[in-house]
Design an enzyme around this catalytic site. Structure first.
Site, PDB file in Angstrom:
ATOM      1  N   SER A  30       0.820  -1.221   0.000  1.00 17.48           N
ATOM      2  CA  SER A  30       0.000   0.000   0.000  1.00 17.48           C
ATOM      3  C   SER A  30       0.849   1.264   0.000  1.00 17.48           C
ATOM      4  O   SER A  30       0.370   2.322  -0.403  1.00 17.48           O
ATOM      5  CB  SER A  30      -0.916   0.017   1.221  1.00 17.48           C
ATOM      6  OG  SER A  30      -1.848  -1.021   1.115  1.00 17.48           O
TER       7      SER A  30
ATOM      8  N   HIS B  96      -1.660   5.169   8.711  1.00 21.04           N
ATOM      9  CA  HIS B  96      -1.342   3.930   8.001  1.00 21.04           C
ATOM     10  C   HIS B  96      -0.837   4.269   6.591  1.00 21.04           C
ATOM     11  O   HIS B  96      -1.011   5.380   6.115  1.00 21.04           O
ATOM     12  CB  HIS B  96      -2.601   3.053   7.955  1.00 21.04           C
ATOM     13  CG  HIS B  96      -2.327   1.611   7.691  1.00 21.04           C
ATOM     14  ND1 HIS B  96      -2.882   0.926   6.628  1.00 21.04           N
ATOM     15  CD2 HIS B  96      -1.559   0.719   8.358  1.00 21.04           C
ATOM     16  CE1 HIS B  96      -2.462  -0.332   6.662  1.00 21.04           C
ATOM     17  NE2 HIS B  96      -1.661  -0.476   7.690  1.00 21.04           N
TER      18      HIS B  96
ATOM     19  N   ASP C  99      -8.519  -4.870   2.667  1.00 16.07           N
ATOM     20  CA  ASP C  99      -7.180  -5.450   2.627  1.00 16.07           C
ATOM     21  C   ASP C  99      -6.868  -6.268   3.886  1.00 16.07           C
ATOM     22  O   ASP C  99      -6.386  -7.402   3.788  1.00 16.07           O
ATOM     23  CB  ASP C  99      -6.162  -4.314   2.484  1.00 16.07           C
ATOM     24  CG  ASP C  99      -4.732  -4.808   2.475  1.00 16.07           C
ATOM     25  OD1 ASP C  99      -4.330  -5.449   1.499  1.00 16.07           O
ATOM     26  OD2 ASP C  99      -4.018  -4.564   3.471  1.00 16.07           O
TER      27      ASP C  99
HETATM   28 ZN    ZN Z   1      -2.198  -5.286   2.514  1.00 15.33          ZN
END
Ligand code: ZN
Ligand code: NAG
Ligand code: NAG
Length: 510
Positions: A123, A186, A346
């Site tokens: 990501s 994140h 995810d």
């Molecule tokens: Zn992931």
């Protein structure tokens, strides 16, 4: 019945989350039958309707005053196909024939997600690509491919820093916002505002101990040039904003070792910039924010926000956060750029908990629908995409309308005379140890449990991402720029073109 009436009826059937403002909960279930599909006219009329809607719509080439960029983290094309069935069945349809809200958009494309160093993206590198327009190394955010993961010196060298949509929109006098269901520090949201050689450096305690002097991501959100200028930040991750000596609203201690309370710092900083800031930590307070505030920090959980299937009364949904963000950002007459992440698709896939992954995807589709109800699509560009795929597959051959989260038609057991599930993963924690070299009998499992881990071939503690392309859906001004197959880092260049921001080519500055 005129052709038009038949067509609009067909469209209601094939689009349960379309733009008419029709709410999913109020939609009246159609009888679950294949009667219409067995009639050849059903397919001809449906295809003609699609054709008509495409040939009659002129390309939109006016400036996109506002942009909303939706990102389903790990939302592979397989995830979309499975979510249609999950959502469709819930509303009384067979499932396969329905569309998610954004699947009705006029233009779609495919984006190639690989990173500078790895063939399969994480990501962080992909966030850097689709938010700044530059591909990067895995694990890094807001830095060029010259910086390896963990290279603090590389992070400190500002010639390696890259900024994108957030920065460009701010410089053009637009308001900016971030909404996510993960910690706001994140990897995905961090790529919008931070420069970090390691996505894990979310708070000061996450930095390696040997005297590295790199600023953590939470601190960059409050002090950074781009981070401190973001008007709306909604999501989880309170622990990264509090010191170990202070408790948050839910009674959890913070994890910061530097003694800083970043929420207090954020409020002071915003006031010094002349804004009217507000901090909130539950749904009630979020919904009661009125237009006297133009800057909002909402941290609704100590860590990631809970999965929608496990959320409580006080947790705002992704749709509710998106709506409030649009309300606040719309106060700016120059327009806004809003980034919305459905971040738990995810994490559910990593655990091979397919039920949660599909439900989180449905939540993203609802958030898009909520946005469509609030914006003027004549001056607002909406782009929906994903950062990378996952290893979930969708296997045949069940009857139409079969529970997507169950077994395939047990008339067709595998060669070992055991049944198999429609959804399964190439790897991950769902590997069931073989007894006597026999596959586990899935009929012994409770697949209705929302924590059920779907079968995987290769045992891994966390299922991996997948390397194939992801879909891009666009609606509004210049949405036709998103058709075709392109590198992921093209996306922000096209958004900048449509909205006249950034240093590259734009529709205002040829
Ligand atoms: Zn992931
Ligand atoms: C498929 O496997 C299940 C579980 O062993 C068994 O109950 C079922 O009878 C099998 N179906 C056929 C058609 O053999
Ligand atoms: C699912 O797992 C979570 C923790 O990961 C737990 O809190 C929850 O109670 C579980 N739910 C069910 C129905 O087993």
């Amino acid at each position: 019945m005129s052709l038009f009436n038949i067509c609009s009826w067909t469209c209601v059937l094939v689009c349960i989350a379309c733009t008419s403002g029709r709410s999913l909960t109020s939609s009246k279930p159609q009888p679950r039958s294949l009667l219409d599909e067995k009639n050849k006219d059903h397919w001809r009329i449906q295809a003609q309707w699609t054709l008509r809607s495409k040939v009659s719509v002129p390309l939109k080439t006016n400036v996109a005053k506002n942009v909303i960029f939706f990102l389903g983290d790990g939302m592979s094309i397989t995830t979309l196909a499975a979510t249609r069935v999950y959502l469709g069945r819930k509303h009384g349809y067979l499932g396969e024939e329905v569309k998610l809200s954004f699947e009705t958009f006029p233009f779609t494309g495919l984006s190639k997600t690989y990173c500078v160093d790895n063939n399969v993206a994480d990501s962080a590198c992909s966030g850097t690509a689709y938010l700044t327009g530059v591909k990067a190394n895995s694990g890094t955010v807001g830095l060029s491919g010259a910086v390896r993961r963990g290279d603090c010196e590389g992070q400190r060298d500002t010639t390696n820093s890259v900024t994108g949509l957030m920065d460009w929109a701010q410089q053009a006098g637009k308001s900016t916002g971030i909404v996510t269901t993960t910690r706001v520090t994140h990897a995905t949201p961090a790529a919008a505002y931070a420069h970090s050689a390691d996505r894990k450096w979310e708070a000061d305690v996450d930095m390696p101990r040997h005297g590295l002097r790199c600023e953590d991501i939470a601190s960059q959100l409050v002090r950074g040039r781009v981070g401190s200028s973001i008007d709306v930040v909604l999501g989880g991750g309170r622990k990264n904003f509090y010191p170990t000596t202070e408790k948050d609203a839910q009674g959890y201690f913070g994890i910061r070792n530097d003694g800083r309370n970043l929420i207090r710092e954020w409020l002071l900083r915003k006031e010094s910039l002349g804004a009217r800031p507000k901090y909130v930590y539950n749904k009630h307070d979020l919904q009661n924010i009125d237009s006297t505030y133009n800057s909002v920090l909402g941290l609704f959980s100590s860590d990631h926000m809970p999965y929608h299937l496990e959320a409580e009364e006080d947790d705002p949904t992704l749709s509710e956060m998106t709506q409030k963000a649009i309300e606040i950002l719309s106060q700016n007459k120059n327009g806004y750029f809003l980034f919305v992440e459905g971040g738990r698709i995810d994490t559910a896939h990593h655990e091979t908990k397919a039920r949660k992954a599909l439900d989180e995807t449905a939540e993203l589709a609802k958030a898009v629908e909520a946005a469509l109800r609030l914006v003027n699509i004549e001056n607002t560009l909406i782009v929906v995409t994903s950062d990378h795929s996952h290893t979930m597959t969708y296997s045949g051959y069940s009857k139409r309308g079969t529970d997507i989260l169950g077994l395939t038609n047990t008339k067709y057991n595998a060669s070992d005379n055991l049944p198999y599930s429609t959804l399964s993963y190439a790897n991950g924690p769902g590997f069931k140890p073989h007894e006597d070299f026999k596959r586990h009998n899935l009929m012994l499992d409770d697949m209705n449990n929302l924590n059920y881990t779907y079968p995987s071939l290769v045992p891994l503690p966390r299922e991996t991402h997948g390397g194939e392309d992801v879909a891009v859906f666009a609606k509004g001004p210049w949405s036709h720029l998103f058709s075709g197959n392109y590198e992921q880092n093209y996306i922000p260049h096209a958004i900048a073109y449509a909205s006249c921001i950034g240093p590259g080519l734009t529709t205002c500055k040829l």
